[in-house]
Design an enzyme around this catalytic site. Structure first.
Site: not given
Ligand SMILES: Cc1ncc(COP(=O)(O)O)c(C=O)c1O
Ligand SMILES: Cc1ncc(COP(=O)(O)O)c(C=O)c1O
Lengths: 405, 138, 405, 138
Positions: B50-52
C-alpha cells in the site's frame, strides 16, 4: 415509539410534487425508493468539495475522496454485520453482483453439478445462471412456488442433494413481497455442501440482514432500492469464496502487476473492483444506510407492516380483486388484478390521479407464468407512505374500475 | 530510553517548528540517518504494502529487543520510517505492543494516519506491531 | 474568440476551495475532471423531482425518468455522431465497456487468431484482453512505443496481418498525452479485416470524435473524465458488431422472454444494459456534453494547447527535469521526473502547496517499463486551469526540489 | 372523408370534453367499435413492440386503400388504436404517408407521444406509416 411519518416526509423533496394536478402518491417503491435530502446533499457535497479519483492519489482531495469511499464500505460492512470490510465488493448493482458470482462459478462447476434456483426469482437472478449453465453444462433445478406465494419448502428439501453446488433465493420476492425462510435454506444447503447466494435487492429497504448470523455465502443488494443513489450496489461474499472466485472484469485497480506476459491480481476487495468506481454512489449508499438506521429498522418494519395490513384489508373490499402472494411473512407489497381488467389500464388511470404503481410482470415472468397471468398491478409501500395515501388509492382505484368496466 | 520518553523527545523537537516545511525538512534529515536495511534483505517479503514508493522493513530480535531496519525509494517515506524506528527500534516486543500512537498526531503527521494514504505509514505500524506480536508469543 | 476562463471557473464550485491553506490548483484532470454546477444541479433535480425506475413504467414519474435517460443517449449519439442511438450502450465506465467487448470476442476468436494492442494502453485496455486470450487462446501482439512517446507506426503495419482480428489503441494515452493516429490505424486494420476498438477515455474531454467519419468499430469513454458523474460511461459499437456479440450480463431489461427452459434476449441497446442502469449518471453525462459543447471544442482545444505549450516551456527551465512523451500531437498532459527524485515525494510537497497532481504509474505499467522508471509526476490541464496556476505550480515545484535535494 | 377531415372531426368531438376522464371514457367507447383483427391474424408478426399490453395491427390493401384492423388486451390501448384507425384506415398509402399528426396533441393525448411510452402509440404510428410506405413502393 412509532415513526413520525410527517417529519419523515419532509426529508423527501419529491413527495411535494404534483402529478397530473394531484399530489404524487408514490407506491412504486419496490422498483426504486425515493431519496432523502441528506443523501442528495452528500452527493452535491462530494462534487462541490472533494471530487477526485481515488486510490493511489497522493493529493489531499484524492485522499478525502478515498477515505469517504472506504468509509462507505465500512458503513455497509457494519450495517450488514459482515466480518471483514474486504468482503464488501462495491458493484454497480444487484444485477452486476450476481453476474460477477455466476461468472466466477463458470469455471468451478461442470455438467455433473446442479444449481437450485427458486421460481420466485427476479430475472437478474435467473438469466446469469442460465448463461453460466450454457457454458459449463451445470443443471438448473427449480424450487417451485405454492399458491399462496411461498416457496414449496418440502420440494426444496427433496431437490437439494449432494450434487447441488449453489442455491439462489431472493430474501424477499419483488413480485409478491414473500419473505423467504433463508436462514433455514442456508443451513440445509450447507449440510449438503452447497453455497448459497441470497438476492437481497428487495429486502434491504425493509429489514436488516445480519450476514454473520445468517452464515450466508453471498448476499447482494442495490442502493437505489434503499434510499441511495442509482448505479451502485454491493456484493457480499465470504472471504474464502471471494478468494476462490476468479476476477470478473479486468482493468485499473484490480491488478497488482501488469506486463504483457503476465498480470497478477490485487487483493480483496480490489480484485473485483476494476476501473474507476462509482465513487459518489458509494458515498450516497453509506449515507442512505445512516439515514435508515437513524430511523431504525424496528420502527420501519412495524410501520410498514401496519400499512400492509391496512391496505390489504381495504383492497379486499373491491369486488373481484385478487391478491397474488399472501405469504405469512411478507413485506409491504401488494400485487393484484381486478377481474379481467388489464394492469396497464389500471396503472394508466391511477397515474391520472397522481398515483404511481408498477404494472406488468415485474421482471419475474416465471411467477406470472405460475399464476397464468400476463401481469399484475403492484403497489409497494415505504415508511414514508401514509394511510391517508392508501385511502386515496382505494378511492381512486374504485373510480378506475368504474371507468374501465 | 523507553518508548514514551523517545516519543516525548520527538514531540519536543517537532514543537520547535513553525510550519510544515520545517517539519518536513527535519523529517527528511532524520531519514538520512535511518538504520538502513541491508540490500540482501530488500526482498519482496519485506516490502510494505500500500505504499506508492517501495518501502522495506526488517526486524530482528536481539536480547529481547526488536531491532528494526528500513529503507524507501522516497525520502519522505524514509523520513516517516525514521521517526517510527526511533520510537520502536531497540524496544521490547511487549512495550511495542502496548505503545500508544498519539505522538504521530502531536508532531503534525496526523494526515498520514489515514489507512488509504499512499505512504504506507499505517501499514508500517501494523507490520511493526505484527513483528512484536510474533515475538511475544514465542 | 478565445475562451473566458474566469467566467468558466465560476461554473466549478470546487475551484473555490482551499487545500492546506492554499487555493486548490487541480492538475489531476487526466484522472478525473471536475463538475460544473449545471451538471450537479441536474443530478439534484433528478432526485428531487423525478427519480423513478425506468422503462416499462406506466406512471408519469417513470415516464419522465425514462425520457430523460433516453434523451441522454440521444445527446451522446449526437455528440459522437453515431448513426443509430441504439449503437450507444450505457455502461458503468470505460473499463466495463472494454470488458463487455472482450467478453463478446471470447467466443468469436480462437487460437489461430491474433489481437494487436498498443504498448501505450491503460491497464483497462490490457487486462480484459489477457483474460480473453487465456480463455480462447488468441495471441496478443504489441505495437511498440518510440522514445518520443508515439507509437511505432511502421511496426504496427508490420505486425498487422490477416490473422489479426481485433486492434486496440487508445485515442489519447493517459500516461503521456500522445494522440494516436487512429484514423489511419482504423483504415489500415479494416483493409486486413480486423475490427478496431478505440479507448477514448482520455480523449473525450479534449477533442470530439466523429465516429462515422472515423469508421471505428468500437469506441469507449467514461463520463467522469468529461465533467460528468462517476459510475457511467459508454460503449459505442457499430450495429452489425453489437448484434454479433453475445450479451454480457444477464438480468432485467436485457431479455424479452424468460422461462427456465429458454430465454430470448432483447434488442439493442437493451441487450447490453442488464439491470437498473445508473439513471442519474446518464442524465448527468448528457448534460456534461451539453456544457462542453456550449463552450465549444475548438475553443477548448486551442486553449488547452496554449496551456500545454506554456507549461512545457516553463518546466523545461527546471534543471534535470525530463518530460516523458513529447509526441507532435498531444493533449495537455505533462508526465515528468526530476533527477533522481521520487514522484511520491514531489507529489506530497506539491500537495502542501495546494497543488493536485498524480504520481506513480498511472495504470500504465508497460509505459513505465518502456522508459525503465517506476513512475512519473503527471500534471494534466483542463480548460478551467490558468497560466497563473501554471506559474504557481512552477514556483512551487522549484521549492519542492530545493527541499528534497 | 380525407385524413384531415377525419382528424378535424375527432378534434371537434374531443373538444367538447372538459377533463381527461371524459376524454378517456370516450376513447374507451371508441375502442369498443374498433374493426377487430381476426384471431387468425393475432400472430407474433402482427404484434406491436414496446407495448405493455399485447397490441396487434394488420393491414390490407383494397382498391388502393389501406384497411387496418387491430386489437389489444388493454382497453385504453384499444381506444388509442381505434382513434388511429378512424384516421388512417380506408385511406390511400400516399395520404397516410403525408399525414400530419398534430391532432394527437390537440385531442389531449400528447403525453402518449413519448417514444418510451408503454402503450406503443409511437410504434403503432410507425407501423402504420411503414405499411403505407411498403404499399406505395409497389
Ligand atoms: C486511456 C484510459 N483508458 C481507460 C481508463 C479507465 O477508465 P475508467 O476507470 O473510467 O473505467 C482510463 C482512465 O482511468 C484511461 O485514461
Ligand atoms: C429481487 C430483485 N432482484 C434483483 C433486482 C435487480 O436489481 P438491479 O436492477 O438494481 O440490478 C431487483 C430489482 O429490480 C429485485 O427486486
Amino acid at each position: 415509539m412509532t415513526l413520525d411519518v410527517n417529519k419523515i416526509r419532509n426529508d423527501f423533496p419529491i413527495l411535494k410534487r404534483k402529478v397530473n394536478g394531484c399530489p404524487l402518491v408514490y407506491f412504486d417503491n419496490a422498483a426504486t425508493s425515493q431519496k432523502p435530502s441528506k443523501v442528495i446533499a452528500s452527493i452535491t457535497d462530494y462534487y462541490e468539495n472533494y471530487n477526485s479519483n481515488i486510490h493511489r492519489g497522493v493529493h489531499t482531495v484524492s485522499q478525502e475522496a478515498t477515505d469517504a469511499y472506504e468509509n462507505a464500505r465500512k458503513k455497509i460492512q457494519k450495517h450488514f454485520n459482515a466480518k471483514h470490510s474486504e468482503e464488501i465488493i462495491l458493484t454497480s448493482g444487484t444485477t452486476h453482483s450476481i453476474n460477477l458470482v455466476a461468472n466466477g462459478f463458470t469455471s468451478l462447476l461442470n455438467s455433473d453439478d446442479e444449481i437450485l434456483i427458486s421460481e420466485l426469482e427476479h430475472h437478474s437472478n435467473i438469466v446469469p445462471w442460465q448463461m453460466m449453465c450454457e457454458k459449463n453444462g451445470a443443471k438448473l433445478k427449480v424450487i417451485p412456488l405454492k399458491d399462496n406465494g411461498e416457496l414449496d419448502y418440502e420440494s426444496f428439501l427433496k431437490k437439494l442433494s449432494n450434487k447441488t453446488k449453489v442455491v439462489f433465493v431472493n430474501h424477499v420476492s419483488n413480485a409478491l413481497g414473500t419473505i423467504n425462510p433463508i436462514k433455514k435454506i442456508i443451513s440445509e444447503s450447507h449440510k449438503l455442501g452447497a453455497a448459497v447466494l441470497i438476492d437481497g435487492a428487495q429486502a434491504s429497504s425493509h429489514l436488516k440482514a445480519d450476514l454473520q448470523d445468517l452464515n450466508v455465502d453471498f448476499y447482494t443488494t442495490s442502493a437505489h432500492k434503499l434510499c441511495g443513489p442509482t448505479g451502485i450496489g454491493m456484493l457480499y461474499g465470504k472471504k474464502e469464496w471471494l478468494e476462490k472466485l476468479p476476477p470478473y472484469q479486468g482493468g485499473g485497480e484490480m491488478i497488482s502487476e501488469v506486463t504483457f506476459e503476465k498480470t497478477t491480481y490485487a487483493e480483496l476487495p480490489n480484485k473485483f473492483e476494476a476501473g474507476t468506481p462509482n465513487i459518489v454512489g458509494a458515498i450516497g449508499f453509506g449515507n442512505a444506510l445512516d439515514y435508515l438506521n437513524e430511523i431504525g429498522f424496528e420502527k420501519i418494519e412495524a410501520y410498514e407492516s401496519e400499512l400492509l395490513d391496512y391496505a390489504t384489508t381495504r383492497l379486499k373490499n373491491i369486488p373481484n380483486l385478487k391478491i397474488y402472494g399472501e405469504a405469512k411473512n411478507k413485506t409491504s407489497v401488494i400485487s393484484f388484478n381486478i377481474g379481467e381488467l388489464h394492469s396497464y389500464d389500471l396503472g394508466t388511470i391511477l397515474d391520472k390521479y397522481g398515483i404511481a404503481v408498477r404494472t406488468g410482470q415485474h421482471c419475474a415472468q416465471p411467477v406470472m407464468d405460475f399464476f397464468g397471468i400476463s401481469g399484475t398491478v403492484r403497489a409497494s409501500f415505504s415508511f414514508y407512505n401514509t394511510k391517508k395515501e392508501i385511502d386515496y388509492f382505494y378511492e381512486s382505484l374504485k373510480k378506475a374500475v368504474a371507468m374501465l368496466s | 530510553m523507553g518508548i514514551i520518553e523517545v516519543q516525548n523527545e520527538i514531540i519536543d523537537e517537532f514543537s520547535l517548528f513553525e510550519d510544515w516545511m520545517q517539519r518536513y525538512e527535519y523529517m527528511i534529515e532524520l531519514g538520512k540517518s535511518i538504520e538502513l536495511i541491508e540490500s540482501s534483505k530488500k526482498i519482496d517479503s519485506n516490502l510494505i504494502k500500500g505504499c506508492q514508493s517501495k518501502l522495506w522493513l526488517h526486524a530482528e530480535l536481539n536480547n529481547n529487543k526488536l531491532i528494526f531496519k528500513a529503507d524507501s525509494e522516497a525520502i519522505i517515506t524514509k523520513g516517516i520510517a525514521a521517526v517510527l524506528l526511533r520510537v520502536f527500534s531497540n524496544q521490547t516486543p511487549e512495550d511495542i505492543l502496548n505503545a500508544n500512537l498519539d505522538f504521530i498526531d502531536k508532531i503534525g503527521l496526523k494526515e498520514h494516519l489515514s489507512p488509504t494514504r499512499a505512504n504506507g505509514l499505517i501499514s508500517m505500524i501494523k507490520q511493526i506491531k505484527y513483528y512484536a506480536l510474533a515475538y511475544t508469543k514465542n
